[in-house]
Design a protein around this motif. Structure first.
Motif, PDB file in Angstrom:
ATOM      1  N   ALA A   1       0.851  -1.184   0.000  1.00 25.69           N
ATOM      2  CA  ALA A   1       0.000   0.000   0.000  1.00 25.69           C
ATOM      3  C   ALA A   1       0.889   1.237   0.000  1.00 25.69           C
ATOM      4  CB  ALA A   1      -0.909  -0.008   1.225  1.00 25.69           C
TER       5      ALA A   1
ATOM      6  N   GLU B   1      -2.576   3.877   6.537  1.00 33.54           N
ATOM      7  CA  GLU B   1      -4.050   3.853   6.564  1.00 33.54           C
ATOM      8  C   GLU B   1      -4.599   3.000   5.426  1.00 33.54           C
ATOM      9  OE1 GLU B   1      -7.943   6.775   6.701  1.00 33.54           O
ATOM     10  OE2 GLU B   1      -5.988   7.664   6.344  1.00 33.54           O
ATOM     11  N   GLU B   2      -4.017   3.119   4.242  1.00 35.20           N
ATOM     12  CA  GLU B   2      -4.467   2.301   3.113  1.00 35.20           C
ATOM     13  C   GLU B   2      -4.232   0.824   3.407  1.00 35.20           C
ATOM     14  OE1 GLU B   2      -3.816   1.655  -1.685  1.00 35.20           O
ATOM     15  OE2 GLU B   2      -2.381   2.887  -0.590  1.00 35.20           O
TER      16      GLU B   2
END
Length: 71
Positions: A14, A18-19
């Protein structure tokens, strides 16, 4: 009663933390419950466990709060 920290680990590519967390959430909400866990007790002893899906599913269907050993 003892306390344990139970973790699952997945490598996710990612652009941001957060992703990666969102991708993990997506994966957990759509796939079968994971069977491989890392468990640490209050003495910091760790163990890697792989559950048998059939036995885990059977355990999940029983109300273990009714067990006198849990009182």
């Amino acid at each position: 009663m003892h306390k344990f920290t139970v973790s699952i680990t997945r490598e996710i590519e990612a652009d941001t933390a957060e992703e990666a967390a969102l991708l993990m959430y997506k994966e957990l909400s759509r796939e079968a419950v994971p069977l491989r866990y890392s468990v640490m007790d209050e003495t910091k002893a760790t163990a890697d466990l792989t559950l048998d899906r059939e036995k885990a599913d059977e355990f999940a269907t029983v109300d273990h709060t009714a067990d006198p050993g849990n009182w």
